[in-house]
Design a protein around this motif. Structure first.
Motif, PDB file in Angstrom:
ATOM      1  N   CYS A  50     -46.733 110.748   4.893  1.00 40.99           N
ATOM      2  CA  CYS A  50     -45.925 111.645   5.728  1.00 40.99           C
ATOM      3  C   CYS A  50     -44.848 112.375   4.935  1.00 40.99           C
ATOM      4  N   ASN A  51     -44.748 112.092   3.637  1.00 38.66           N
ATOM      5  CA  ASN A  51     -43.752 112.682   2.740  1.00 38.66           C
ATOM      6  C   ASN A  51     -42.331 112.290   3.112  1.00 38.66           C
ATOM      7  N   LEU A  52     -42.179 111.199   3.834  1.00 40.39           N
ATOM      8  CA  LEU A  52     -40.855 110.643   4.079  1.00 40.39           C
ATOM      9  C   LEU A  52     -40.341 109.962   2.813  1.00 40.39           C
ATOM     10  N   MET A  53     -41.267 109.549   1.952  1.00 37.40           N
ATOM     11  CA  MET A  53     -40.960 108.991   0.646  1.00 37.40           C
ATOM     12  C   MET A  53     -41.972 109.603  -0.337  1.00 37.40           C
ATOM     13  N   PRO A  54     -41.696 110.786  -0.833  1.00 41.57           N
ATOM     14  CA  PRO A  54     -42.700 111.517  -1.617  1.00 41.57           C
ATOM     15  C   PRO A  54     -43.153 110.754  -2.859  1.00 41.57           C
ATOM     16  N   PRO A  55     -44.452 110.676  -3.097  1.00 38.51           N
ATOM     17  CA  PRO A  55     -44.951 110.046  -4.321  1.00 38.51           C
ATOM     18  C   PRO A  55     -44.473 110.794  -5.561  1.00 38.51           C
ATOM     19  N   ARG A  56     -44.311 110.043  -6.635  1.00 36.06           N
ATOM     20  CA  ARG A  56     -43.909 110.652  -7.901  1.00 36.06           C
ATOM     21  C   ARG A  56     -45.111 111.251  -8.626  1.00 36.06           C
ATOM     22  N   SER A  57     -46.296 110.678  -8.376  1.00 35.42           N
ATOM     23  CA  SER A  57     -47.506 111.226  -8.974  1.00 35.42           C
ATOM     24  C   SER A  57     -48.683 110.940  -8.054  1.00 35.42           C
ATOM     25  N   GLY A  58     -49.818 111.549  -8.375  1.00 33.97           N
ATOM     26  CA  GLY A  58     -50.989 111.463  -7.519  1.00 33.97           C
ATOM     27  C   GLY A  58     -51.078 112.681  -6.618  1.00 33.97           C
ATOM     28  N   ARG A  59     -52.061 112.664  -5.726  1.00 33.40           N
ATOM     29  CA  ARG A  59     -52.266 113.806  -4.825  1.00 33.40           C
ATOM     30  C   ARG A  59     -52.676 113.285  -3.452  1.00 33.40           C
ATOM     31  N   ILE A  60     -52.267 113.998  -2.418  1.00 31.59           N
ATOM     32  CA  ILE A  60     -52.666 113.686  -1.054  1.00 31.59           C
ATOM     33  C   ILE A  60     -53.134 114.978  -0.397  1.00 31.59           C
ATOM     34  N   PHE A  61     -54.328 114.932   0.187  1.00 30.35           N
ATOM     35  CA  PHE A  61     -54.875 116.083   0.888  1.00 30.35           C
ATOM     36  C   PHE A  61     -55.101 115.727   2.355  1.00 30.35           C
ATOM     37  N   PHE A  62     -54.700 116.615   3.246  1.00 32.43           N
ATOM     38  CA  PHE A  62     -54.987 116.468   4.673  1.00 32.43           C
ATOM     39  C   PHE A  62     -55.788 117.681   5.103  1.00 32.43           C
ATOM     40  N   ASP A  63     -57.004 117.435   5.538  1.00 32.32           N
ATOM     41  CA  ASP A  63     -57.919 118.506   5.923  1.00 32.32           C
ATOM     42  C   ASP A  63     -58.036 119.558   4.821  1.00 32.32           C
ATOM     43  N   GLY A  64     -58.097 119.077   3.586  1.00 32.02           N
ATOM     44  CA  GLY A  64     -58.271 119.961   2.439  1.00 32.02           C
ATOM     45  C   GLY A  64     -57.008 120.602   1.919  1.00 32.02           C
ATOM     46  N   LYS A  65     -55.872 120.396   2.597  1.00 34.04           N
ATOM     47  CA  LYS A  65     -54.606 121.015   2.177  1.00 34.04           C
ATOM     48  C   LYS A  65     -53.744 119.968   1.485  1.00 34.04           C
ATOM     49  N   GLU A  66     -53.258 120.287   0.294  1.00 31.40           N
ATOM     50  CA  GLU A  66     -52.396 119.350  -0.419  1.00 31.40           C
ATOM     51  C   GLU A  66     -51.023 119.305   0.258  1.00 31.40           C
ATOM     52  N   THR A  67     -50.512 118.083   0.449  1.00 32.73           N
ATOM     53  CA  THR A  67     -49.301 117.913   1.249  1.00 32.73           C
ATOM     54  C   THR A  67     -48.077 117.462   0.451  1.00 32.73           C
ATOM     55  N   LEU A  68     -48.231 117.162  -0.819  1.00 32.53           N
ATOM     56  CA  LEU A  68     -47.137 116.529  -1.552  1.00 32.53           C
ATOM     57  C   LEU A  68     -45.877 117.385  -1.612  1.00 32.53           C
ATOM     58  N   ARG A  69     -46.016 118.679  -1.589  1.00 30.12           N
ATOM     59  CA  ARG A  69     -44.837 119.547  -1.670  1.00 30.12           C
ATOM     60  C   ARG A  69     -44.385 120.052  -0.297  1.00 30.12           C
ATOM     61  N   GLN A  70     -44.983 119.503   0.739  1.00 32.68           N
ATOM     62  CA  GLN A  70     -44.624 119.908   2.094  1.00 32.68           C
ATOM     63  C   GLN A  70     -43.541 118.979   2.643  1.00 32.68           C
ATOM     64  N   PRO A  71     -42.496 119.501   3.273  1.00 33.58           N
ATOM     65  CA  PRO A  71     -41.519 118.624   3.924  1.00 33.58           C
ATOM     66  C   PRO A  71     -42.167 117.883   5.088  1.00 33.58           C
ATOM     67  N   PRO A  72     -41.592 116.743   5.501  1.00 36.78           N
ATOM     68  CA  PRO A  72     -42.219 115.917   6.535  1.00 36.78           C
ATOM     69  C   PRO A  72     -42.566 116.660   7.817  1.00 36.78           C
ATOM     70  N   HIS A  73     -41.705 117.589   8.254  1.00 42.86           N
ATOM     71  CA  HIS A  73     -41.992 118.269   9.522  1.00 42.86           C
ATOM     72  C   HIS A  73     -43.217 119.172   9.397  1.00 42.86           C
ATOM     73  N   LYS A  74     -43.469 119.699   8.195  1.00 38.53           N
ATOM     74  CA  LYS A  74     -44.661 120.525   8.013  1.00 38.53           C
ATOM     75  C   LYS A  74     -45.922 119.669   7.921  1.00 38.53           C
ATOM     76  N   VAL A  75     -45.797 118.473   7.357  1.00 40.23           N
ATOM     77  CA  VAL A  75     -46.928 117.531   7.363  1.00 40.23           C
ATOM     78  C   VAL A  75     -47.284 117.186   8.811  1.00 40.23           C
ATOM     79  N   ALA A  76     -46.264 116.968   9.628  1.00 33.23           N
ATOM     80  CA  ALA A  76     -46.507 116.672  11.046  1.00 33.23           C
ATOM     81  C   ALA A  76     -47.211 117.845  11.727  1.00 33.23           C
TER      82      ALA A  76
END
Length: 228
Positions: A50-76
């Protein structure tokens, strides 16, 4: 395409590393159980997704969209609905106000949530702080559903609840699964969790150590990783 794809994430609390390359994937419509003993990284993994605690490395994709640089409200807004550990309802708002505060258009309406949890309809005008713990948990689930998520994340949704309320929550989870909602769930009650899960992911010391279907989670594996 996977709905959620967590790739080799590392997450820190300040200078202390909590996750060491956690990875798993889940498809649309799946129920995935995220498992492990206390302190093994389950809640940290959820906060990272949810990017409430952003990872320092690695990648997360939701429905093909990378979320690591998205603030929590945009992930929601992408479609991730979180029911956090501890419920965290708005205490000074009514049940109705809690439910509509973050509502978005979609299949889940106030009427559908009230059908799923009739107690919420009965307590529509009560302040959230006056509800029992179980009713607050229903409210937290209902509030997340009102955002019309594509992925519902439940972090210890039945912890500390009376048995009858626990059954109400599990009944709701089974209904949501039958409705085709993707669910990532953390819970310690294997007798309730395993029958509803399509796949299991086990964490130990912040690492993914096992993944598979519930029928392949043997008694030996349960004893080794879950302390049962």
């Amino acid at each position: 395409m996977m709905l959620l794809d967590v790739q080799d994430i590392t997450t820190f609390y300040g200078g202390s590393q909590a996750l060491f390359g956690v990875e798993f994937r889940m498809a649309e419509g799946e129920v995935v159980a995220l498992m492990g003993r206390n302190g093994m990284g389950k809640s940290t993994t959820i906060k990272s997704i949810c990017n409430l605690m952003p990872p320092r490395s690695g990648r997360i994709f939701f429905d093909g969209k990378e979320t690591l640089r998205q603030p929590p409200h945009k992930v929601a807004r992408l479609g991730v609905g979180l029911v956090p550990e501890g419920r965290r309802c708005f205490p000074n708002l009514s049940v109705y106000e809690n439910l509509v505060a973050a509502a978005r258009p979609g299949r889940w309406t106030l009427e559908r949530v009230n059908d799923l949890f009739p107690r919420l309809a009965e307590r529509r005008d009560q302040m959230a702080r006056s509800l029992s713990g179980g009713e607050q948990q229903m409210l937290a689930v209902g509030r997340a559903l009102m955002t019309n998520p594509r992925l519902l994340i439940l972090d210890e949704a039945t912890e500390g609840l009376a048995p009858v309320i626990r059954q109400d929550i599990w009944r709701a989870i089974r209904t949501l699964k039958d409705d085709g909602l993707s669910i990532l769930v953390v819970d310690k009650t294997l007798s309730e969790l395993l029958p509803v899960a399509d796949r299991c992911v086990v964490l130990e010391n912040g690492r993914t150590v096992w993944a598979g279907t519930p029928d392949t989670l043997s008694a030996e594996l349960q004893d080794r990783y879950l302390g049962i």
